[in-house]
Design a protein around this motif. Structure first.
Motif, PDB file in Angstrom:
ATOM      1  N   TYR A  88      35.680  -0.782  50.812  1.00  0.00           N
ATOM      2  CA  TYR A  88      34.449  -0.531  51.566  1.00  0.00           C
ATOM      3  C   TYR A  88      34.198  -1.663  52.541  1.00  0.00           C
ATOM      4  N   SER A  89      34.992  -1.705  53.548  1.00  0.00           N
ATOM      5  CA  SER A  89      34.821  -2.749  54.551  1.00  0.00           C
ATOM      6  C   SER A  89      33.793  -2.284  55.581  1.00  0.00           C
ATOM      7  N   ILE A  90      33.472  -3.193  56.507  1.00  0.00           N
ATOM      8  CA  ILE A  90      32.502  -2.854  57.539  1.00  0.00           C
ATOM      9  C   ILE A  90      33.246  -2.220  58.711  1.00  0.00           C
ATOM     10  N   PRO A  91      32.909  -0.969  59.033  1.00  0.00           N
ATOM     11  CA  PRO A  91      33.625  -0.334  60.147  1.00  0.00           C
ATOM     12  C   PRO A  91      33.328  -1.028  61.472  1.00  0.00           C
ATOM     13  N   HIS A  92      34.331  -1.155  62.282  1.00  0.00           N
ATOM     14  CA  HIS A  92      34.199  -1.809  63.605  1.00  0.00           C
ATOM     15  C   HIS A  92      33.562  -3.178  63.500  1.00  0.00           C
ATOM     16  N   ALA A  93      34.002  -3.925  62.481  1.00  0.00           N
ATOM     17  CA  ALA A  93      33.363  -5.212  62.203  1.00  0.00           C
ATOM     18  C   ALA A  93      33.396  -6.153  63.404  1.00  0.00           C
ATOM     19  N   ASP A  94      34.521  -6.155  64.133  1.00  0.00           N
ATOM     20  CA  ASP A  94      34.642  -7.104  65.242  1.00  0.00           C
ATOM     21  C   ASP A  94      33.610  -6.838  66.327  1.00  0.00           C
ATOM     22  N   SER A  95      33.452  -5.551  66.684  1.00  0.00           N
ATOM     23  CA  SER A  95      32.489  -5.275  67.748  1.00  0.00           C
ATOM     24  C   SER A  95      31.058  -5.492  67.261  1.00  0.00           C
ATOM     25  N   ILE A  96      30.810  -5.191  65.963  1.00  0.00           N
ATOM     26  CA  ILE A  96      29.470  -5.456  65.416  1.00  0.00           C
ATOM     27  C   ILE A  96      29.178  -6.954  65.467  1.00  0.00           C
ATOM     28  N   ALA A  97      30.169  -7.752  65.042  1.00  0.00           N
ATOM     29  CA  ALA A  97      30.001  -9.211  65.081  1.00  0.00           C
ATOM     30  C   ALA A  97      29.723  -9.670  66.505  1.00  0.00           C
ATOM     31  N   GLY A  98      30.397  -9.016  67.433  1.00  0.00           N
ATOM     32  CA  GLY A  98      30.195  -9.365  68.836  1.00  0.00           C
ATOM     33  C   GLY A  98      28.765  -9.088  69.285  1.00  0.00           C
ATOM     34  N   ILE A  99      28.265  -7.909  68.876  1.00  0.00           N
ATOM     35  CA  ILE A  99      26.884  -7.560  69.250  1.00  0.00           C
ATOM     36  C   ILE A  99      25.897  -8.543  68.625  1.00  0.00           C
ATOM     37  N   ILE A 100      26.145  -8.804  67.329  1.00  0.00           N
ATOM     38  CA  ILE A 100      25.205  -9.707  66.631  1.00  0.00           C
ATOM     39  C   ILE A 100      25.175 -11.075  67.302  1.00  0.00           C
ATOM     40  N   SER A 101      26.355 -11.542  67.707  1.00  0.00           N
ATOM     41  CA  SER A 101      26.409 -12.896  68.272  1.00  0.00           C
ATOM     42  C   SER A 101      25.575 -13.011  69.543  1.00  0.00           C
ATOM     43  N   LYS A 102      25.280 -11.879  70.163  1.00  0.00           N
ATOM     44  CA  LYS A 102      24.474 -11.941  71.386  1.00  0.00           C
ATOM     45  C   LYS A 102      22.989 -11.723  71.125  1.00  0.00           C
TER      46      LYS A 102
END
Ligand SMILES: Nc1ncnc2c1ncn2[C@@H]1O[C@H](COP(=O)(O)OP(=O)(O)OP(=O)(O)O)[C@@H](O)[C@H]1O
Ligand SMILES: [Mg+2]
Lengths: 228, 406
Positions: free
Chosen positions: B72-86
């Motif tokens: 149960y990983s986080i789907p599209h984790a990289d793009s989510i992390a990217g959004i959060i970082s902004k």
């Protein structure tokens, strides 16, 4: 016209043990513009009488009509307000608030009455002038002599525009010169402004200035003499 | 007018008033300073906990939290992390792989959480690397493959040292069992032994290579630039990613949250006791004052000062006395706390062991702003409560009796 009418007034202390009749069936009337002294030996009831007249104490019996109000029927809260609006007091001592100046002490009573600042200022100045203290306006009581303090007290008593002023032995703590001076001021106010004064005293020279002398003994009136 | 008289009355007996005022001042300053040390210690412990272990906010797939199954990983984790970082207030974001597995040494076996990290990114959200003493290696130093960083407690349990081999066994994303040897690169030591015993850190790239595919990101950790911003950031995240589970540090570590709230209560108890004690002194002084001014109060009532005004006058005088002391006390303690907050109080001489546990032996006392607000209210309440008895005493005076000349 009578401003005070006393009917069958009595005051009994220690009624349950040995009753002391401080006042015993007094009937009296005071009219506007009087300059009256109450005299009598110690314990004769002078203070008791003035306290009852001033609404500071309640009698055992009888009534005190001031301007058609029987003050013996007033509740303590109403009495305080009645005193504030109708009666001026000069006590033997501890008349003034030590932290306030002469001016502020006189003004104080008018502040309690809710008089506005402008009127207060004007009247305070007039009153202090009339008691000869216009140079002591900003002086605190502890920097005033006993006589000066009593004069401020007279000015303070006048400030509320009372119907009459009660003074229980106002000169008792004064030297004879200050006592005479205070009496002269009171006399002048009585003559010029028709202020009613009722004061008790032991001092023969003070009594001499009074136009009416009421003598008490053992709580009863034994003399009531009016001059001229 | 009553206000003015009361204020002037305070200074009638300067020595006595100054004694009362100083006792309030010193009592409060002492109390506030003590409280600031306690707050500083707790805050430091929590800050260390946040910085080394939990971070401000963690994001998971809700399913993952049920059984910690790495599928149960986080789907599209990289793009989510990217959004959060902004997002506003976000200082650093980092994704982690999390796999439940076993760590084995020749001596022992232990169940562990294998955390796959990108060391460079990880250092931005976690200070864990700072808890590795110089004598205990480093945080993924050098370029060798299959390095592992473990906690002191686990090292002791497995009886391993630096550069010892540990075998990790876990299921990869397809359900196949994978096993590989890792070499201990560093041994960290936080103040939380459970954390030290159950978490091992490896490079995510090593993990992915071993399993022959991306294991996904099971956890996104977020550090904000200010802890106060958590509620706002948390709400924004929840709104933006309703399909993910967003937890703040208090939810992740309820024990740490409880310490904070317990201390918050304790702080008020300390200050409350101090104020209560001070109130007795104030009541006593004011009763004395009323007694001394019997004649004056009698005269005031005789000439027509109403009972409510007399009551207010005594109340106000008490309040002035207390509040003046209170204000000086707060100003003094603010200066004191501010000074020591800059300098820090070095406790290393008193408590030698602190440093060894990954604690900064220096304490930086501080006071939260809302404490001042509440304390001001508490001082006012104390003043009012302390004033009631003396003021009532004044009301009981009868003018005739009060002015009678003995
Ligand atoms: N509070 C009291 N309790 C009991 N007896 C009292 C009280 N006040 C006054 N008395 C008594 O009442 C009588 C009248 O007292 P009062 O004070 O009126 O006399 P006075 O004429 O003012 O005396 P002085 O010239 O000494 O001031 C006295 O016998 C006194 O002892
Ligand atoms: Mg008398």
């Amino acid at each position: 016209m009578n401003i005070i009418e006393i009917k069958n007034l009595s005051k009994v202390y220690d009624a349950k043990t040995i009753p002391v009749y401080a006042l015993n069936g007094i009937n009296l009337a005071f009219s506007e513009g009087e300059f009256t002294s109450i005299v009598g030996p110690s314990g004769s009831g002078k203070t008791t009488m003035l306290n009852l007249l001033g609404g500071l104490d309640s009698p055992t019996g009888g009534e005190i009509m001031i301007d058609n109000t029987d003050i013996t029927g007033l509740k303590s809260r109403q009495l305080i307000d009645f005193r504030l609006r109708n009666i001026g007091f000069v006590f033997q001592s501890f008349n003034l608030i030590p932290v306030l100046t002469a001016k502020e002490n006189v003004e104080f009573i008018m502040q309690l009455q809710g008089v506005n600042k402008e009127q207060r200022d004007r009247r305070t100045f007039e009153l202090l002038k009339s008691v000869g203290l216009n140079d002591k306006v900003n002086t605190r009581p502890n920097k005033l002599s006993g006589g000066q303090q009593q004069r401020v007290a007279v000015a303070r008593a006048l400030a509320s525009k009372p119907k009459f002023i009660l003074a229980d032995e106002p000169t008792a703590n004064l030297d004879s010169k200050s006592a005479e001076n205070l009496l002269e001021i009171m006399e002048k106010l009585n003559k010029e402004e028709h202020i009613t004064f009722i004061f008790s005293t032991h001092d023969a020279r003070v009594v001499a200035k009074a136009r009416r002398v009421i003598t008490l003994e053992d709580g009863k009136i034994v003399g009531d003499v009016s001059k001229n | 007018m009553i206000f003015k008289i009361s204020f002037k009355n305070v200074w009638r007996n300067k020595v006595r008033s100054l004694i009362v005022i100083s006792s309030v001042t010193l009592g409060l300053a002492g109390g506030i300073f003590t409280v600031s040390i306690i707050t500083g210690m707790v805050e430091q412990k929590i800050r260390t906990g946040i910085n080394n272990e939990v971070s401000h906010i963690q994001v998971h797939n809700p399913e993952f939290l049920k059984n910690y199954e790495s599928q149960y990983s986080i789907p599209h984790a990289d793009s989510i992390a990217g959004i959060i970082s902004k997002m506003p207030g976000v200082k650093a974001v980092c994704g982690r792989a999390r796999i439940t597995g076993m760590a084995a040494s020749p001596n022992s076996v232990a169940g562990v959480q294998i955390v796959g990290v990108d060391p460079l990114q990880e250092k931005k959200v976690s200070n864990l690397y700072t808890t590795i003493p110089d004598t205990n290696g480093g945080y993924f130093t050098g370029n060798r493959k299959n390095q592992i960083v473990i906690g002191r407690k686990l090292a002791d349990k497995l009886k391993v040292r630096l550069r010892s081999k540990i075998v990790l066994r876990f299921q990869n994303i397809d359900g196949n069992l994978t096993e590989a040897a890792f070499s201990v690169n560093g041994i960290f030591q936080t103040s939380n032994t459970v954390f030290d015993e159950t978490n091992v850190f490896v490079k995510k790239s090593d993990l992915d290579l071993l399993t022959g595919g991306d294991n996904g990101i099971q956890e996104i950790v977020i550090m904000l630039d200010n802890i106060e911003k958590i509620p706002v950031a948390e709400a924004a995240l929840k709104a933006k990613f309703p399909f993910l589970d967003i937890q703040n540090w208090m939810e992740i570590r309820p024990d740490m949250g409880m310490v904070t709230s317990a201390i918050a209560i304790e702080v008020y108890i300390i200050l409350g006791i101090i104020l209560f004690a001070l109130a007795f002194g104030i009541v006593n002084t004011m009763l004395m004052i009323v007694f001394e001014r019997t004649r004056e109060l009698g005269m005031l009532m005789a000439v027509g000062m109403s009972k409510s005004r007399v009551f207010r006058m005594i109340m106000l005088e008490t309040i002035f006395l207390t509040v003046i002391g209170g204000i000086i006390g707060m100003v003094l303690s603010t200066a004191l706390v501010g000074f020591f907050h800059q300098r820090g109080i070095d406790l290393s001489s008193v408590s030698k062991g602190l440093g060894a546990y990954g604690f900064d032996p220096k304490i930086y006392p501080f006071i939260k702003r809302d404490l001042y607000i509440n304390l001001t209210l508490m001082i006012f309440c104390t003043a009012i409560l302390a004033a009631i008895m003396p003021a009532r005493k004044a009301l009981k005076l009868k003018p005739v009796e009060a002015i009678r000349v003995e």
